[in-house]
Enzyme design. Structure first.
Site, PDB file in Angstrom:
ATOM      1  N   ALA A 130      85.088  30.022  75.349  1.00 28.29           N
ATOM      2  CA  ALA A 130      84.347  31.041  76.102  1.00 28.29           C
ATOM      3  C   ALA A 130      83.055  31.364  75.359  1.00 28.29           C
ATOM      4  O   ALA A 130      83.030  32.227  74.477  1.00 28.29           O
ATOM      5  CB  ALA A 130      85.197  32.299  76.284  1.00 28.29           C
ATOM      6  N   HIS A 339      52.010  19.954  58.417  1.00 29.67           N
ATOM      7  CA  HIS A 339      52.179  19.942  56.962  1.00 29.67           C
ATOM      8  C   HIS A 339      52.505  18.543  56.427  1.00 29.67           C
ATOM      9  O   HIS A 339      52.659  18.375  55.209  1.00 29.67           O
ATOM     10  CB  HIS A 339      53.287  20.911  56.540  1.00 29.67           C
ATOM     11  CG  HIS A 339      52.853  22.352  56.500  1.00 29.67           C
ATOM     12  ND1 HIS A 339      52.604  23.091  57.632  1.00 29.67           N
ATOM     13  CD2 HIS A 339      52.611  23.184  55.457  1.00 29.67           C
ATOM     14  CE1 HIS A 339      52.250  24.315  57.288  1.00 29.67           C
ATOM     15  NE2 HIS A 339      52.239  24.399  55.979  1.00 29.67           N
ATOM     16  N   GLU A 364      73.037  35.001  71.675  1.00 28.92           N
ATOM     17  CA  GLU A 364      72.751  36.106  72.608  1.00 28.92           C
ATOM     18  C   GLU A 364      72.273  35.563  73.961  1.00 28.92           C
ATOM     19  O   GLU A 364      71.419  36.153  74.621  1.00 28.92           O
ATOM     20  CB  GLU A 364      71.775  37.105  71.978  1.00 28.92           C
ATOM     21  CG  GLU A 364      72.332  37.609  70.648  1.00 28.92           C
ATOM     22  CD  GLU A 364      71.810  38.933  70.185  1.00 28.92           C
ATOM     23  OE1 GLU A 364      71.360  39.724  71.022  1.00 28.92           O
ATOM     24  OE2 GLU A 364      71.889  39.179  68.975  1.00 28.92           O
TER      25      GLU A 364
HETATM   26  C1  LIG Z   1      73.627  31.133  64.464  1.00 24.85           C
HETATM   27  C2  LIG Z   1      74.590  31.673  65.486  1.00 24.85           C
HETATM   28  C3  LIG Z   1      75.034  32.988  65.390  1.00 24.85           C
HETATM   29  C4  LIG Z   1      75.944  33.497  66.330  1.00 24.85           C
HETATM   30  N1  LIG Z   1      76.411  34.786  66.189  1.00 24.85           N
HETATM   31  C5  LIG Z   1      77.325  35.260  67.080  1.00 24.85           C
HETATM   32  C6  LIG Z   1      77.882  36.583  66.921  1.00 24.85           C
HETATM   33  O1  LIG Z   1      77.524  37.334  66.007  1.00 24.85           O
HETATM   34  N2  LIG Z   1      78.827  36.999  67.812  1.00 24.85           N
HETATM   35  C7  LIG Z   1      79.249  36.210  68.847  1.00 24.85           C
HETATM   36  O2  LIG Z   1      80.102  36.652  69.605  1.00 24.85           O
HETATM   37  N3  LIG Z   1      78.743  34.953  69.019  1.00 24.85           N
HETATM   38  C8  LIG Z   1      77.801  34.462  68.161  1.00 24.85           C
HETATM   39  N4  LIG Z   1      77.290  33.189  68.318  1.00 24.85           N
HETATM   40  C9  LIG Z   1      77.759  32.360  69.432  1.00 24.85           C
HETATM   41  C10 LIG Z   1      76.717  32.229  70.547  1.00 24.85           C
HETATM   42  O3  LIG Z   1      76.498  33.459  71.170  1.00 24.85           O
HETATM   43  C11 LIG Z   1      77.195  31.131  71.520  1.00 24.85           C
HETATM   44  O4  LIG Z   1      77.160  29.913  70.796  1.00 24.85           O
HETATM   45  C12 LIG Z   1      76.322  31.052  72.763  1.00 24.85           C
HETATM   46  O5  LIG Z   1      76.554  32.154  73.606  1.00 24.85           O
HETATM   47  C13 LIG Z   1      76.552  29.764  73.574  1.00 24.85           C
HETATM   48  O6  LIG Z   1      77.900  29.494  73.755  1.00 24.85           O
HETATM   49  P1  LIG Z   1      78.477  28.031  73.400  1.00 24.85           P
HETATM   50  O7  LIG Z   1      77.954  27.664  72.065  1.00 24.85           O
HETATM   51  O8  LIG Z   1      79.945  28.050  73.578  1.00 24.85           O
HETATM   52  O9  LIG Z   1      77.806  27.047  74.449  1.00 24.85           O
HETATM   53  P2  LIG Z   1      78.332  26.702  75.928  1.00 24.85           P
HETATM   54  O10 LIG Z   1      78.489  27.949  76.718  1.00 24.85           O
HETATM   55  O11 LIG Z   1      79.479  25.777  75.840  1.00 24.85           O
HETATM   56  O12 LIG Z   1      77.081  25.913  76.508  1.00 24.85           O
HETATM   57  C14 LIG Z   1      76.847  24.521  76.263  1.00 24.85           C
HETATM   58  C15 LIG Z   1      75.554  24.156  76.979  1.00 24.85           C
HETATM   59  O13 LIG Z   1      75.709  24.368  78.389  1.00 24.85           O
HETATM   60  C16 LIG Z   1      74.692  25.245  78.850  1.00 24.85           C
HETATM   61  N5  LIG Z   1      75.210  26.095  79.926  1.00 24.85           N
HETATM   62  C17 LIG Z   1      76.350  26.847  79.923  1.00 24.85           C
HETATM   63  N6  LIG Z   1      76.469  27.514  81.077  1.00 24.85           N
HETATM   64  C18 LIG Z   1      75.387  27.203  81.835  1.00 24.85           C
HETATM   65  C19 LIG Z   1      74.921  27.584  83.136  1.00 24.85           C
HETATM   66  N7  LIG Z   1      75.580  28.475  83.901  1.00 24.85           N
HETATM   67  N8  LIG Z   1      73.758  27.057  83.585  1.00 24.85           N
HETATM   68  C20 LIG Z   1      73.048  26.179  82.814  1.00 24.85           C
HETATM   69  N9  LIG Z   1      73.436  25.793  81.576  1.00 24.85           N
HETATM   70  C21 LIG Z   1      74.583  26.302  81.090  1.00 24.85           C
HETATM   71  C22 LIG Z   1      74.296  26.068  77.627  1.00 24.85           C
HETATM   72  O14 LIG Z   1      72.998  26.627  77.761  1.00 24.85           O
HETATM   73  C23 LIG Z   1      74.379  25.024  76.531  1.00 24.85           C
HETATM   74  O15 LIG Z   1      73.208  24.252  76.522  1.00 24.85           O
HETATM   75  C24 LIG Z   1      76.385  32.670  67.400  1.00 24.85           C
HETATM   76  C25 LIG Z   1      75.907  31.347  67.499  1.00 24.85           C
HETATM   77  C26 LIG Z   1      75.023  30.851  66.561  1.00 24.85           C
HETATM   78  C27 LIG Z   1      74.544  29.431  66.680  1.00 24.85           C
END
Ligand SMILES: Cc1cc2nc3c(=O)[nH]c(=O)nc-3n(C[C@H](O)[C@H](O)[C@H](O)COP(=O)(O)OP(=O)(O)OC[C@H]3O[C@@H](n4cnc5c(N)ncnc54)[C@H](O)[C@@H]3O)c2cc1C
Length: 383
Positions: A130, A339, A364
């Site tokens: 999720a 660079h 976010e």
């Molecule tokens: C450095 C870092 C810090 C973080 N800190 C926190 C934190 O403090 N707390 C927390 O809860 N989470 C945190 N996260 C998690 C982050 O919020 C999630 O990684 C992010 O919301 C995306 O979810 P996912 O990685 O599961 O990607 P997925 O949801 O699996 O998405 C995979 C790809 O599909 C695309 N996609 C998904 N749905 C759609 C749609 N409807 N339409 C078009 N494209 C879509 C996405 O844009 C992405 O390119 C962090 C992540 C990172 C990298």
């Protein structure tokens, strides 16, 4: 229309800039290399009134407006996204979320501790299955009469290793999706709250803590509910709406940091008997970068100003985050190229900016999700 900052906003900008340049920038490379967050900066942020800036004064904040908060995030982002990321999670996603949704008792208990930096906050929404679709979360909140039992797993939780307080989102009924979700204030010494560093080495934000948190029958009292049962999704989204402003401002900072570095380097590096800045092709790069920085900054300040007016901001904040992170991505890529081989090494900060910015496009709400939010607002629901 008045583009001038107020005297108070200018004071906060100057204080944030001095702190960022004199105290954050000198330790940023070492923190990135060692992967250890420079925790000594947290009490300094608190002393300077920057740690919980927009929080009301009666809870220990400085009561700064959102334009000032954006200026602060921009100055930190200009030198170190790990420190800026720490702040936006702690202040926006946690402290301001409690201020908006908490009971008076919750506010009195937690906000002064967070404002003084004695407790650090984290925000635990994402799960392995999720991410963008947060409403599909599987972490369960079982109502056991006078308490809830939480069980499940959260990943990528920034500040998650040292946080004393976590906002944890869990569902009472996964099939109800967003309507089943509750938000909880969980003190991290609660039995059953277990955390470990995320496996693997991150691309960027290497000085940030990223935790995998497992909730193993973690028992929390009913008084730990933040908002009403079933309101958790609203709590989560309202926090992200504010958090995205800090991310947009952080991206403006990265783009400005790239421009700063490129101007210095384009003036000093000589090839073919002249400054590389005298090549028209690189002048175009610098001019385009400057135009993007300005546009990203104006969109971000507009979103902050709308928040200060109490006006709807979701679309404007998503536009700011989308545009600023994409602009900073391009700026960082061009900055590394400009660079040459030096940009490919951590001798120069643009290498770190290039790695860090990718995170801002993901967390976010990814750039795709910002487009979904903007388009939904443009089109409305089908009648
Ligand atoms: C450095 C870092 C810090 C973080 N800190 C926190 C934190 O403090 N707390 C927390 O809860 N989470 C945190 N996260 C998690 C982050 O919020 C999630 O990684 C992010 O919301 C995306 O979810 P996912 O990685 O599961 O990607 P997925 O949801 O699996 O998405 C995979 C790809 O599909 C695309 N996609 C998904 N749905 C759609 C749609 N409807 N339409 C078009 N494209 C879509 C996405 O844009 C992405 O390119 C962090 C992540 C990172 C990298």
């Amino acid at each position: 229309m008045d583009f001038a900052l107020t005297p108070e906003q200018q004071r906060i900008q100057a204080r944030a800039r001095r702190f960022a340049q004199e105290e954050v920038a000198p330790v940023a490379r070492q923190a990135d290399e060692s992967g250890v967050f420079p925790a000594h900066l947290v009490p300094r942020l608190a002393e300077l009134g920057l740690l919980a800036g927009p929080l009301e004064q009666r809870y220990g904040g400085s009561g700064m407006d959102f334009v000032s908060y954006a200026l602060l995030c921009e100055e930190l982002g200009r030198v170190d996204s790990s420190v800026r990321g720490f702040l936006t999670v702690h202040a926006s996603l946690v402290a301001l979320c409690i201020q908006e949704w908490g009971t008076e008792e919750q506010k009195q208990r937690y906000l002064p501790l967070l404002a003084r930096g004695e407790w650090i906050g984290c925000y635990a929404l994402t799960e392995a299955q999720a991410g963008s679709d947060a409403a599909s979360m599987q972490t369960l909140a079982k109502d056991e009469g006078d308490h809830f039992l939480l069980s499940g797993e959260k990943i990528w939780i920034t500040n998650g290793l040292s946080a004393r307080l976590a906002i944890v989102f869990a569902t009472q009924a996964p099939e109800k999706r967003h309507k089943g979700i509750c938000a909880f204030l969980v003190e991290t010494d609660t039995p059953g709250f277990v955390r470990h560093p995320m496996p693997g080495k991150e691309l960027g934000h290497r000085a940030s803590e990223h935790a995998r948190i497992t909730l193993e029958g973690c028992r929390v009292p009913k008084s730990a509910l933040l908002g009403e049962p079933g309101e958790g999704f609203k709590v989560a989204m309202s926090a992200l709406d504010r958090g995205r402003l800090g991310v947009a401002a952080g991206a403006v900072g990265i783009a400005q940091g790239c421009l700063d570095a490129c101007i210095v380097y384009a003036r000093e590096r000589r090839q073919f008997g002249q400054r590389i800045g005298d090549f028209q092709m690189l002048q175009a790069t610098l001019a385009d970068m400057a135009a993007s920085v300005d546009a990203a900054r104006l969109l971000t300040y507009r979103a902050a100003w709308l928040k200060d007016q109490g006006l709807p901001t979701t679309r404007a904040t998503s536009i700011a985050k989308l545009f600023a992170t994409e602009a900073a991505m391009k700026a960082a890529s061009e900055a590394v190229l400009l660079h040459g081989n030096r940009g490919y090494s951590n001798e120069y900060p643009v290498e770190r900016f290039y790695r860090d910015i990718k995170g801002l496009q993901i967390y976010e709400g990814t750039s795709h999700i910002q487009r979904v939010i903007i388009a939904r607002d443009l089109l409305g629901k089908e009648k």
